[in-house]
Design a protein around this motif. Structure first.
Motif, PDB file in Angstrom:
ATOM      1  N   SER A  89       0.689  -1.355  -0.014  1.00  0.00           N
ATOM      2  CA  SER A  89       0.129   0.000  -0.057  1.00  0.00           C
ATOM      3  C   SER A  89       0.985   1.273  -0.075  1.00  0.00           C
ATOM      4  N   CYS A  90       1.996   1.414   0.849  1.00  0.00           N
ATOM      5  CA  CYS A  90       2.585   2.539   0.943  1.00  0.00           C
ATOM      6  C   CYS A  90       3.495   2.794  -0.320  1.00  0.00           C
ATOM      7  N   VAL A  93       1.098   4.148  -2.986  1.00  0.00           N
ATOM      8  CA  VAL A  93       0.854   5.812  -2.678  1.00  0.00           C
ATOM      9  C   VAL A  93       1.970   6.478  -3.078  1.00  0.00           C
ATOM     10  N   ILE A 159       5.464   6.430   3.466  1.00  0.00           N
ATOM     11  CA  ILE A 159       5.301   6.961   2.086  1.00  0.00           C
ATOM     12  C   ILE A 159       6.329   7.997   1.768  1.00  0.00           C
TER      13      ILE A 159
END
Length: 282
Positions: A89-90, A93, A159
């Motif tokens: 996910s990071c 993003v 992120i």
């Protein structure tokens, strides 16, 4: 002159040894206390007169229905899900912020950075209420889902770190891949992800250490002993109605840090290199 030069070169090493011993003294005391009986806990001696190595075996099987192997498996199950979710996910993003153009991109990036300054205690109550309504209390979902959405412990930091690293990857590679018919996801998966491996390893290491040590979050959401992690299992030694086995508890707390210590010494180079490379290249 040579004598004075040798003496001046020896002094820093002496000071390093002295300060190193000061830093290691709590660990040495911890090891000595884990081998003591309850009667010797108040003794000023670091190591006991009689070394009780059985504190480790007794502590490992101290719980009536579960050994510490069960709690370790719960820990590793939780860590695997959290790390996998955070990395995917990071990185997605971060790739979007570093490569794609979309409305209000700078504003969203600024809001993401602002969450770095937001204390976790501020969001604990609303998160607990929300997860309670979802029926996620006493499950691992409060840990998996936030990390799968690039949140959780350290999400914003991960992120930012990956954005800085991805920006160092030449955009000419993206253009060449587009000419070959690659989509944005193919560019992310086949080009950017392999080139950002040092930063991804850093994310995995920090994610493991921070979540392994997250006692309060695990205490808040996990209620049943069957799903306890190692951190929560240690508090089962506390019993106000009987004598507390200090030696066994300290022995198991010493065992609980072994994975973190091993990972740190094996991958300590990545802790510094991942951060430094991201900062310099950004």
């Amino acid at each position: 002159m040579n004598i004075f030069a040798k003496q001046s070169s020896i002094k820093p090493h002496i000071w390093m040894i002295v300060f190193g011993f000061i830093m290691l003294y709590p660990i040495i005391w911890w090891l000595g206390a884990s081998l003591k009986s309850n009667e010797e806990m108040s003794s000023p001696n670091i190591f006991p007169d009689k070394w009780l190595w059985n504190n480790f075996s007794d502590g490992w099987n101290a719980m009536p229905n579960y050994s510490f192997a069960h709690f370790y498996m719960n820990n590793f199950q939780l860590m695997f899900g959290v790390i996998f979710a955070s990395v995917i996910s990071c990185s997605l993003v971060a790739f979007a912020f570093a490569r794609l153009d979309f409305p209000l991109k700078k504003i969203w990036f600024g809001l993401m950075l602002m969450t770095l300054m937001l204390p976790n205690q501020v969001t604990l109550v609303p998160q607990y209420i929300m997860f309670g309504k979802f029926g996620w209390i006493n499950t691992y979902m409060p840990f998996f889902v936030p990390h799968a959405l690039a949140g959780g412990i350290g999400g914003s930091f991960f992120i930012y770190l990956l954005v800085q690293f991805i920006r160092s990857v030449p955009k000419e590679l993206d253009e060449s891949a587009k000419m070959d018919g690659c989509s944005w996801f193919s560019i992310y998966w086949r080009i950017v992800m392999p080139l950002t491996r040092p930063a991804l390893v850093t994310v995995m290491l920090y994610c493991f250490l921070w979540n392994w040590d997250d006692f309060f979050g695990q205490l808040l959401y996990i209620n049943s002993v069957e799903k306890y992690t190692v951190n929560l299992a240690l508090k089962l030694f506390i019993d106000t109605s009987s004598t507390m086995p200090w030696g066994q508890m300290l022995a198991m707390s010493l065992v609980s840090i072994i994975p973190s210590v091993i990972i740190f010494f094996v991958a300590q180079r990545h802790f510094v290199d991942g951060i430094a490379s991201g900062a310099l290249k950004g």
